[in-house]
Design an enzyme around this catalytic site. Sequence first.
Site, PDB file in Angstrom:
ATOM      1  N   THR A 132       0.813  -1.218   0.000  1.00  0.00           N
ATOM      2  CA  THR A 132       0.000   0.000   0.000  1.00  0.00           C
ATOM      3  C   THR A 132       0.846   1.268   0.000  1.00  0.00           C
ATOM      4  O   THR A 132       1.982   1.266   0.488  1.00  0.00           O
ATOM      5  CB  THR A 132      -0.886  -0.005   1.269  1.00  0.00           C
ATOM      6  N   ASP A 133       0.256   2.346  -0.484  1.00  0.00           N
ATOM      7  CA  ASP A 133       0.950   3.650  -0.431  1.00  0.00           C
ATOM      8  C   ASP A 133       1.031   4.189   0.994  1.00  0.00           C
ATOM      9  O   ASP A 133       1.803   5.116   1.275  1.00  0.00           O
ATOM     10  CB  ASP A 133       0.259   4.676  -1.351  1.00  0.00           C
ATOM     11  N   GLU A 134       0.220   3.608   1.914  1.00  0.00           N
ATOM     12  CA  GLU A 134       0.183   4.157   3.277  1.00  0.00           C
ATOM     13  C   GLU A 134       1.510   3.977   4.018  1.00  0.00           C
ATOM     14  O   GLU A 134       1.739   4.628   5.034  1.00  0.00           O
ATOM     15  CB  GLU A 134      -0.948   3.510   4.089  1.00  0.00           C
TER      16      GLU A 134
HETATM   17  P1  NAD Z   1      -9.617  -7.394   2.084  1.00  0.00           P
HETATM   18  O1  NAD Z   1      -9.624  -7.091   3.546  1.00  0.00           O
HETATM   19  O2  NAD Z   1     -10.844  -7.134   1.280  1.00  0.00           O
HETATM   20  O3  NAD Z   1      -9.247  -8.942   1.847  1.00  0.00           O
HETATM   21  C1  NAD Z   1      -8.233  -9.582   2.561  1.00  0.00           C
HETATM   22  C2  NAD Z   1      -8.373 -11.072   2.330  1.00  0.00           C
HETATM   23  O4  NAD Z   1      -7.309 -11.734   3.032  1.00  0.00           O
HETATM   24  C3  NAD Z   1      -9.688 -11.668   2.865  1.00  0.00           C
HETATM   25  O5  NAD Z   1     -10.253 -12.549   1.931  1.00  0.00           O
HETATM   26  C4  NAD Z   1      -9.260 -12.403   4.119  1.00  0.00           C
HETATM   27  O6  NAD Z   1     -10.082 -13.524   4.421  1.00  0.00           O
HETATM   28  C5  NAD Z   1      -7.842 -12.832   3.757  1.00  0.00           C
HETATM   29  N1  NAD Z   1      -6.996 -13.061   4.919  1.00  0.00           N
HETATM   30  C6  NAD Z   1      -6.854 -12.256   6.007  1.00  0.00           C
HETATM   31  N2  NAD Z   1      -6.002 -12.810   6.885  1.00  0.00           N
HETATM   32  C7  NAD Z   1      -5.576 -13.975   6.332  1.00  0.00           C
HETATM   33  C8  NAD Z   1      -4.666 -14.985   6.739  1.00  0.00           C
HETATM   34  N3  NAD Z   1      -4.027 -14.905   7.930  1.00  0.00           N
HETATM   35  N4  NAD Z   1      -4.455 -16.029   5.932  1.00  0.00           N
HETATM   36  C9  NAD Z   1      -5.098 -16.129   4.740  1.00  0.00           C
HETATM   37  N5  NAD Z   1      -5.981 -15.213   4.310  1.00  0.00           N
HETATM   38  C10 NAD Z   1      -6.221 -14.140   5.091  1.00  0.00           C
HETATM   39  O7  NAD Z   1      -8.370  -6.616   1.508  1.00  0.00           O
HETATM   40  P2  NAD Z   1      -8.185  -5.904   0.081  1.00  0.00           P
HETATM   41  O8  NAD Z   1      -8.724  -4.533   0.161  1.00  0.00           O
HETATM   42  O9  NAD Z   1      -8.623  -6.818  -0.976  1.00  0.00           O
HETATM   43  O10 NAD Z   1      -6.586  -5.779   0.061  1.00  0.00           O
HETATM   44  C11 NAD Z   1      -5.786  -6.832  -0.457  1.00  0.00           C
HETATM   45  C12 NAD Z   1      -4.322  -6.455  -0.323  1.00  0.00           C
HETATM   46  O11 NAD Z   1      -4.086  -5.252  -1.031  1.00  0.00           O
HETATM   47  C13 NAD Z   1      -3.899  -6.181   1.111  1.00  0.00           C
HETATM   48  O12 NAD Z   1      -2.605  -6.698   1.286  1.00  0.00           O
HETATM   49  C14 NAD Z   1      -3.899  -4.664   1.232  1.00  0.00           C
HETATM   50  O13 NAD Z   1      -2.953  -4.233   2.177  1.00  0.00           O
HETATM   51  C15 NAD Z   1      -3.502  -4.278  -0.182  1.00  0.00           C
HETATM   52  N6  NAD Z   1      -3.988  -2.985  -0.649  1.00  0.00           N
HETATM   53  C16 NAD Z   1      -5.323  -2.660  -0.555  1.00  0.00           C
HETATM   54  C17 NAD Z   1      -5.757  -1.446  -1.070  1.00  0.00           C
HETATM   55  C18 NAD Z   1      -7.214  -1.039  -1.011  1.00  0.00           C
HETATM   56  O14 NAD Z   1      -7.542   0.097  -1.339  1.00  0.00           O
HETATM   57  N7  NAD Z   1      -8.137  -1.917  -0.635  1.00  0.00           N
HETATM   58  C19 NAD Z   1      -4.853  -0.566  -1.661  1.00  0.00           C
HETATM   59  C20 NAD Z   1      -3.498  -0.918  -1.724  1.00  0.00           C
HETATM   60  C21 NAD Z   1      -3.073  -2.137  -1.228  1.00  0.00           C
HETATM   61  O1  DAU Z   2      -4.172   3.951   0.394  1.00  0.00           O
HETATM   62  C1  DAU Z   2      -4.372   2.562   0.276  1.00  0.00           C
HETATM   63  C2  DAU Z   2      -5.231   2.080   1.407  1.00  0.00           C
HETATM   64  O2  DAU Z   2      -6.551   2.529   1.133  1.00  0.00           O
HETATM   65  C3  DAU Z   2      -5.206   0.569   1.591  1.00  0.00           C
HETATM   66  O3  DAU Z   2      -3.911   0.164   1.941  1.00  0.00           O
HETATM   67  C4  DAU Z   2      -6.200   0.130   2.672  1.00  0.00           C
HETATM   68  O4  DAU Z   2      -6.248  -1.280   2.740  1.00  0.00           O
HETATM   69  C5  DAU Z   2      -7.561   0.657   2.299  1.00  0.00           C
HETATM   70  O5  DAU Z   2      -8.489   0.343   3.312  1.00  0.00           O
HETATM   71  C6  DAU Z   2      -7.511   2.172   2.083  1.00  0.00           C
HETATM   72  O6  DAU Z   2      -7.239   2.848   3.340  1.00  0.00           O
HETATM   73  P1  DAU Z   2      -7.998   4.192   3.747  1.00  0.00           P
HETATM   74  O7  DAU Z   2      -7.933   4.352   5.201  1.00  0.00           O
HETATM   75  O8  DAU Z   2      -7.540   5.338   2.905  1.00  0.00           O
HETATM   76  O9  DAU Z   2      -9.488   3.783   3.240  1.00  0.00           O
HETATM   77  P2  DAU Z   2     -10.925   4.006   3.885  1.00  0.00           P
HETATM   78  O10 DAU Z   2     -11.908   3.605   2.846  1.00  0.00           O
HETATM   79  O11 DAU Z   2     -11.050   3.392   5.231  1.00  0.00           O
HETATM   80  O12 DAU Z   2     -10.993   5.584   4.068  1.00  0.00           O
HETATM   81  C7  DAU Z   2     -10.776   6.464   2.972  1.00  0.00           C
HETATM   82  C8  DAU Z   2     -10.834   7.883   3.513  1.00  0.00           C
HETATM   83  O13 DAU Z   2     -12.187   8.158   3.931  1.00  0.00           O
HETATM   84  C9  DAU Z   2      -9.964   8.091   4.736  1.00  0.00           C
HETATM   85  O14 DAU Z   2      -9.413   9.396   4.690  1.00  0.00           O
HETATM   86  C10 DAU Z   2     -10.936   7.980   5.911  1.00  0.00           C
HETATM   87  C11 DAU Z   2     -12.239   8.496   5.316  1.00  0.00           C
HETATM   88  N1  DAU Z   2     -13.479   7.893   5.870  1.00  0.00           N
HETATM   89  C12 DAU Z   2     -13.578   6.530   5.908  1.00  0.00           C
HETATM   90  C13 DAU Z   2     -14.681   5.904   6.417  1.00  0.00           C
HETATM   91  C14 DAU Z   2     -14.786   4.396   6.475  1.00  0.00           C
HETATM   92  C15 DAU Z   2     -14.530   8.689   6.313  1.00  0.00           C
HETATM   93  O15 DAU Z   2     -14.453   9.920   6.245  1.00  0.00           O
HETATM   94  N2  DAU Z   2     -15.627   8.066   6.809  1.00  0.00           N
HETATM   95  C16 DAU Z   2     -15.752   6.714   6.907  1.00  0.00           C
HETATM   96  O16 DAU Z   2     -16.799   6.241   7.427  1.00  0.00           O
END
Ligand code: NAD
Ligand code: DAU
Length: 352
Positions: A132-134
């Site tokens: 992630t970019d975080e």
């Molecule tokens: P998600 O939470 O939707 O899915 C995570 C999956 O991993 C689930 O199916 C869960 O059951 C599985 N999991 C969790 N713990 C596990 C374990 N111990 N063993 C096996 N499986 C397990 O997450 P996502 O949003 O699909 O993110 C996927 C990946 O991408 C993560 O590594 C996250 O850090 C990264 N990522 C997400 C975002 C985003 O915006 N969602 C952005 C950048 C990177």
């Molecule tokens: O940047 C990549 C990341 O983006 C991933 O690594 C994470 O897995 C993914 O969950 C996401 O993280 P964020 O914290 O940015 O996503 P989230 O959807 O939780 O929140 C997006 C923005 O919106 C953040 O600034 C918090 C805000 N927010 C979120 C929720 C759930 C609100 O204002 N209200 C809310 O109820």
Amino acid sequence: MILVTGGAGFIGSNFVLDWLAGGGEPVVNVDKLTYAGNLANLASLAGDARHRFVQADIGDQAAMEAILAEHRPRALVHFAAESHVDRSIHGPGEFVQTNIVGTFRLLEAARGHWQALPDAEKETFRFLHVSTDEVYGSLSDTDPAFSETTPYAPNSPYSASKAASDHLVRAYHHTYGLPTITTNCSNNYGPYQFPEKLVPLMIANALEGRPLPVYGDGRQVRDWLYVGDHCEAIRMVLAKGRTGEVYNIGGNAEMRNLEVVHALCDTLQALRPREGGYRGLVTYVADRPGHDRRYAIDARKVRAGLGWTPRETFESGIGRTVRWYLDNAAWVAQVRSGEYRHWIDKNYGKRT
Ligand code: NAD
Ligand code: DAU
């Protein structure tokens, strides 16, 4: 075949579906099925011999070794993680366990598997770590976007655990020669996203006429990328990326949270009009502790080196996404039953 971890989650399931739709090799999909994992995401693959699902924890090294020995994948794409920042604030332990210890166990299993491969297969094996970019921390409005050389400065238990996993992956390449690649991506949105994250939460609440809880002043900036574009970038990195390298992936779509919520309201209004519109549902609530102000991605390396650019604009991607949630109300209802209710009470109940 390839091995995918976390392939029942949001991005992982999109990746598996797109991979097989594009004629990719069979997939062994390893997922623990936490609250975020959902086999309904993969329902369209029922009976498809190219998809083999195994319920297992990446932290169970013996199980991972057995799966690798049985399937002999040519590559491993590692999505499995605890992924929600707010949950990491309420309970960091699972994040340390899965994202750090789990990735370490998986790396150990992969290292043993890779070292035993014949030379030709050893050469082409890949361990692609999805991050992630975080991990880069928070930017001011005028700072340049995160590049692959930006120093790590994670601020939440989630981002700290992902940063630790990135470091382990890097070390396994540097020390043991494991052919790893890491991708660091910005905020994804699209089908099958669990409605605890901003975009699907706001859509689901709006459709029920419930408040749209914007944290703090709503002026935090994120870069938004349609999930299908992220999956395409991962396929390209897997095919053409250089081992030991990091690739930042972003949508070139920086937006303030309030702008995202307004865009969702306006898209919903066009597709499912509500008397008075949806914007009036916006409610400001207490901020997320330690809330990062801005993320932005410099994606020049993946664009210039591998030729990837996102296909969707924010407008087209959000349109597709809102339509998907409108067309898949049963999926939303299923994931919002059970554990979801407890989470909503825990996270929003005490926010003023
Ligand atoms: P998600 O939470 O939707 O899915 C995570 C999956 O991993 C689930 O199916 C869960 O059951 C599985 N999991 C969790 N713990 C596990 C374990 N111990 N063993 C096996 N499986 C397990 O997450 P996502 O949003 O699909 O993110 C996927 C990946 O991408 C993560 O590594 C996250 O850090 C990264 N990522 C997400 C975002 C985003 O915006 N969602 C952005 C950048 C990177
Ligand atoms: O940047 C990549 C990341 O983006 C991933 O690594 C994470 O897995 C993914 O969950 C996401 O993280 P964020 O914290 O940015 O996503 P989230 O959807 O939780 O929140 C997006 C923005 O919106 C953040 O600034 C918090 C805000 N927010 C979120 C929720 C759930 C609100 O204002 N209200 C809310 O109820």
